[in-house]
Design a protein around this motif. Sequence first.
Motif, PDB file in Angstrom:
ATOM      1  N   UNK A 120       4.470  -1.926  -5.710  1.00  0.00           N
ATOM      2  CA  UNK A 120       4.206  -1.195  -6.794  1.00  0.00           C
ATOM      3  C   UNK A 120       3.688   0.173  -6.264  1.00  0.00           C
ATOM      4  N   UNK A 121       4.162   1.410  -7.082  1.00  0.00           N
ATOM      5  CA  UNK A 121       3.744   2.662  -6.773  1.00  0.00           C
ATOM      6  C   UNK A 121       2.319   2.804  -7.383  1.00  0.00           C
ATOM      7  N   UNK A 148      -1.092   3.404  -2.974  1.00  0.00           N
ATOM      8  CA  UNK A 148       0.641   2.993  -2.386  1.00  0.00           C
ATOM      9  C   UNK A 148       1.526   4.019  -3.356  1.00  0.00           C
ATOM     10  N   UNK A 149       0.842   5.042  -3.726  1.00  0.00           N
ATOM     11  CA  UNK A 149       1.390   6.040  -4.589  1.00  0.00           C
ATOM     12  C   UNK A 149       2.669   6.763  -4.101  1.00  0.00           C
ATOM     13  N   UNK A 150       3.133   6.883  -2.750  1.00  0.00           N
ATOM     14  CA  UNK A 150       4.198   7.404  -2.386  1.00  0.00           C
ATOM     15  C   UNK A 150       4.945   6.611  -1.655  1.00  0.00           C
ATOM     16  N   UNK A 151       6.212   6.955  -1.173  1.00  0.00           N
ATOM     17  CA  UNK A 151       7.276   5.980  -0.459  1.00  0.00           C
ATOM     18  C   UNK A 151       6.687   6.045   0.698  1.00  0.00           C
ATOM     19  N   UNK A 152       6.167   7.204   1.465  1.00  0.00           N
ATOM     20  CA  UNK A 152       5.768   7.237   2.877  1.00  0.00           C
ATOM     21  C   UNK A 152       4.541   6.285   2.961  1.00  0.00           C
ATOM     22  N   UNK A 178      -4.151  -4.051   3.594  1.00  0.00           N
ATOM     23  CA  UNK A 178      -4.422  -2.881   3.082  1.00  0.00           C
ATOM     24  C   UNK A 178      -5.866  -2.278   3.456  1.00  0.00           C
ATOM     25  N   UNK A 179      -6.728  -3.050   3.920  1.00  0.00           N
ATOM     26  CA  UNK A 179      -8.019  -2.511   4.375  1.00  0.00           C
ATOM     27  C   UNK A 179      -8.799  -3.209   5.486  1.00  0.00           C
ATOM     28  N   UNK A 205       0.123  -5.912  -7.230  1.00  0.00           N
ATOM     29  CA  UNK A 205       0.409  -4.980  -6.481  1.00  0.00           C
ATOM     30  C   UNK A 205       1.729  -4.795  -6.002  1.00  0.00           C
ATOM     31  N   UNK A 206       2.670  -5.827  -6.481  1.00  0.00           N
ATOM     32  CA  UNK A 206       3.958  -5.992  -5.913  1.00  0.00           C
ATOM     33  C   UNK A 206       4.914  -6.750  -6.796  1.00  0.00           C
ATOM     34  N   UNK A 207       6.316  -6.858  -6.559  1.00  0.00           N
ATOM     35  CA  UNK A 207       7.136  -7.631  -7.048  1.00  0.00           C
ATOM     36  C   UNK A 207       7.884  -8.364  -5.936  1.00  0.00           C
TER      37      UNK A 207
END
Length: 349
Positions: A62-63, A71-75, A256-257, A47-49
């Motif tokens: 990651x988007x 996590x699809x948007x910057x917001x 995240x949940x 999910x990330x770098x």
Amino acid sequence: MDDHPIQRADRMPADQDYPLELKVEFLQRPDAYFDRPGQIEAIETRLSWVFLTEGHAYKLKKPRRLPEVNLSTVALRHANCLTEIRLNRRLSPLVYHAALCLALRPDGGLSLCERPGPADRVVDWVVWMQRLPTDRRMDELIGSNTLQTCDVRNLGIKLSRFYRFSRPVPMPADRYLGRFAQDVEKNQIAARTTLPKGMADRANKAAIWQRGFLKTQRGLLRKRAEGRRIIEAHGDLRPEHIFFTVPLQIIDCLEFDRALRLLDPVDELSYLGLECDRLGEGWIASHLLKIYEARSGDRADPHLVAFYRSVRACIRIRLAAHRLADATAAQRRRWLERIDQYLACIEKH
């Protein structure tokens, strides 16, 4: 932090997410950071770098949009960063510093900063953390046979205090029971459809025992919910997230949940004990539970502990099994070895 002309702003449509590969390229540059590090290590996860300097760590999400997290948007990524910082400060107040802005300047250069300029375009957010010494991580200490009983005692005390001061979260007993029934079903389906037959048969035996527990011992689970034992816990309490520094730090909670963080402390401690057992240190599980019992007055039935451990092991098997399809031959061997370890832990108890 200086800007760099990696990508011209006029080449990026305003409604398009800035390319992940260009963000990663920028964050691998030493002059992107406040402290001008001598070297940077980049680690990619699902999910990330994560970018490691000598003294700090920087996490870029990651988007991605998955069933468990969006996590699809910057917001959405910004909100996730803030949630991660807030939740992790409960058990590691010295590690999580801030969410830094990754901004695209009018000249097309990227900048990592605390606040964007008036003409900057925010293209992402980065969690800024203190880097902790790997040689003080719990799994490393177990692997080098240097983990001390006093370390485990200090961990038990810290967690017991955290659980004691966490506000109970009301949860109907039927809902609590239903969560386990769903997990047992998902685990069994994943094992049957993805594992080699011998492993699938072993996992199926565990599922049969778990279903029997839910029929004959459901009162033990009902008592935990009705006794207001459910709290908002860490959610992913594994040895690789625990650092025996001064003070002791526990990082990387499941941010995240919230539903997956709503746990019985005995369940969470049983999970940590399972992971330690898988690494060859089975004594840690009972030691932590004894410390928790002594400091909380909450004594859990051993059959309940065995159930929690068994279900947790099968969840880990399910997650590992899902990785088999896209794994290389070497990765597949490693995942199967881990699955076998979890099955052995189940069978031992």
